[in-house]
Design an enzyme around this catalytic site. Structure first.
Site, PDB file in Angstrom:
ATOM      1  N   TYR A 291      20.647  39.570  28.320  1.00  0.00           N
ATOM      2  CA  TYR A 291      21.972  39.449  27.698  1.00  0.00           C
ATOM      3  C   TYR A 291      22.139  40.468  26.573  1.00  0.00           C
ATOM      4  O   TYR A 291      23.157  41.163  26.491  1.00  0.00           O
ATOM      5  CB  TYR A 291      22.171  38.034  27.161  1.00  0.00           C
ATOM      6  CG  TYR A 291      23.525  37.827  26.527  1.00  0.00           C
ATOM      7  CD1 TYR A 291      24.662  37.714  27.319  1.00  0.00           C
ATOM      8  CD2 TYR A 291      23.671  37.762  25.145  1.00  0.00           C
ATOM      9  CE1 TYR A 291      25.919  37.541  26.746  1.00  0.00           C
ATOM     10  CE2 TYR A 291      24.920  37.591  24.557  1.00  0.00           C
ATOM     11  CZ  TYR A 291      26.030  37.477  25.367  1.00  0.00           C
ATOM     12  OH  TYR A 291      27.280  37.314  24.796  1.00  0.00           O
TER      13      TYR A 291
ATOM     14  N   GLY B 269      38.186  37.441  33.517  1.00  0.00           N
ATOM     15  CA  GLY B 269      37.626  36.183  33.054  1.00  0.00           C
ATOM     16  C   GLY B 269      38.643  35.406  32.237  1.00  0.00           C
ATOM     17  O   GLY B 269      38.309  34.802  31.217  1.00  0.00           O
TER      18      GLY B 269
ATOM     19  N   GLY C 114      38.845  34.249  27.147  1.00  0.00           N
ATOM     20  CA  GLY C 114      39.747  35.002  28.008  1.00  0.00           C
ATOM     21  C   GLY C 114      41.087  34.313  28.181  1.00  0.00           C
ATOM     22  O   GLY C 114      42.149  34.932  28.077  1.00  0.00           O
TER      23      GLY C 114
ATOM     24  N   GLY D 188      37.973  29.579  28.197  1.00  0.00           N
ATOM     25  CA  GLY D 188      37.372  30.096  26.969  1.00  0.00           C
ATOM     26  C   GLY D 188      38.194  31.151  26.269  1.00  0.00           C
ATOM     27  O   GLY D 188      39.420  31.067  26.161  1.00  0.00           O
TER      28      GLY D 188
ATOM     29  N   SER E 164      29.230  41.617  21.782  1.00  0.00           N
ATOM     30  CA  SER E 164      28.654  40.521  21.004  1.00  0.00           C
ATOM     31  C   SER E 164      27.746  41.116  19.943  1.00  0.00           C
ATOM     32  O   SER E 164      27.220  42.226  20.100  1.00  0.00           O
ATOM     33  CB  SER E 164      27.849  39.589  21.905  1.00  0.00           C
ATOM     34  OG  SER E 164      27.005  38.741  21.152  1.00  0.00           O
TER      35      SER E 164
END
Length: 298
Positions: A171, A18, A24, A22, A146
């Site tokens: 999530y 990724g 990554g 952003g 996260s």
């Protein structure tokens, strides 16, 4: 004459999934400026090549591009095969790819997309690249989780959200799964030379979740954006875990703000971690000989 030390990551190869936008992209860019040979993955060839040009322009180092849809197990396997063919060493794997979908999406494999992309893809890719990481040791596996892990629960009776789906619940579950995977991987690699750690990047201003946002996201993000971290600041802990020289022997830890933190009590449930590993290996079609096993105590 005193020898001037070279760049901190010179001679090291870092793979960032990724890596086209952003956090990554910011991670890959920062590590490239530190002298690393960087490789990035993305879904779209044009976007990935554009990101690679940006990183090369900023740092001047080599950047390899790999293209794959991480929601597809077939493509994850194909990605691993191509990486093994093209990269003779992998010093750091940054499992950065992830997403949020407010409504339930099913992948080509019949899996719920959040679980497939956020957990199963890094689980499978890490296992497929593990031998190369061990050959390149000391090496590191860095997984972007996260703080949502603190609200997560692993529902083994409905992992795919077939009976009841909530974007937030899916999530949160996937981010807890990142921690359970990281800690279990660290246990299985105990005494070896591959470290596995996870991190919380903070609230970062990116396009994350924009494909299928929740109502609260559409309403609140415009007001919160001025207070969010830039992608470069959000990438700081990923970069730290990938590059800090004193972390070679630090494994099975959770970091936030570049410091070790305690994660949720559920993340330390070893029975749940072992069960999730078995379920994930089965879903990914992994054979037992490709998986790291707990070292015998005898």
């Amino acid at each position: 004459m005193q020898q001037v030390p070279g760049p901190a990551m010179a001679g090291r190869t870092v793979l960032v999934t990724g890596g086209t936008g952003g956090i990554g992209r910011a991670t890959a860019r920062a590590l490239s400026t530190m002298g690393a040979h960087v490789a990035i993955t993305g879904r779209d060839q044009v976007r990935a090549e554009g990101a690679a040009r940006d990183i090369r322009a900023a740092a001047g180092g080599p950047v390899d591009v790999f293209v794959a849809d991480m929601s597809s197990l077939v493509q994850v396997r194909g990605l691993a095969d191509e990486i093994l063919q093209r990269l003779p060493r992998i010093d750091v794997l940054v499992n950065n790819v992830g997403g949020y979908w407010n409504t339930r999406h099913v992948t080509a494999d019949g899996l719920e997309r959040t679980f497939a992309v956020n957990h199963l893809a890094p689980f499978l890719l890490t296992n497929l690249l593990l031998e190369r990481l061990q050959q390149s040791a000391p090496a590191r596996v860095v997984t972007v989780a996260s703080q949502a892990q603190s609200m997560g629960r692993i529902d083994f009776d409905d992992l795919q959200g077939e009976h009841s789906y909530s974007g937030a619940r899916a999530y949160n579950q996937s981010k807890l799964a990142n921690l359970l995977f990281t800690y279990e991987l660290a246990r299985r690699l105990e005494g070896g030379s591959v470290a596995a750690n996870a991190l919380h990047p903070g609230l970062v201003s990116t396009s994350f979740g924009a494909d299928d946002p929740a109502l609260v996201q559409r309403l609140l993000v415009p007001f919160l954006r001025p207070f969010m971290k830039t992608p470069a600041r959000g990438a700081a802990t990923s970069v730290h875990l990938a590059s800090a020289p004193d972390l070679d022997q630090v494994t099975g830890r959770y970091f936030a703000g570049r410091k070790p933190r305690r994660s949720s009590s559920r993340s330390y449930d070893q029975a749940a971690a072992a069960r999730l590993w078995r379920v994930s290996a089965d879903l990914a079609g992994m054979t037992t000989e490709r998986q790291p096993h707990h070292r015998s105590s005898t």
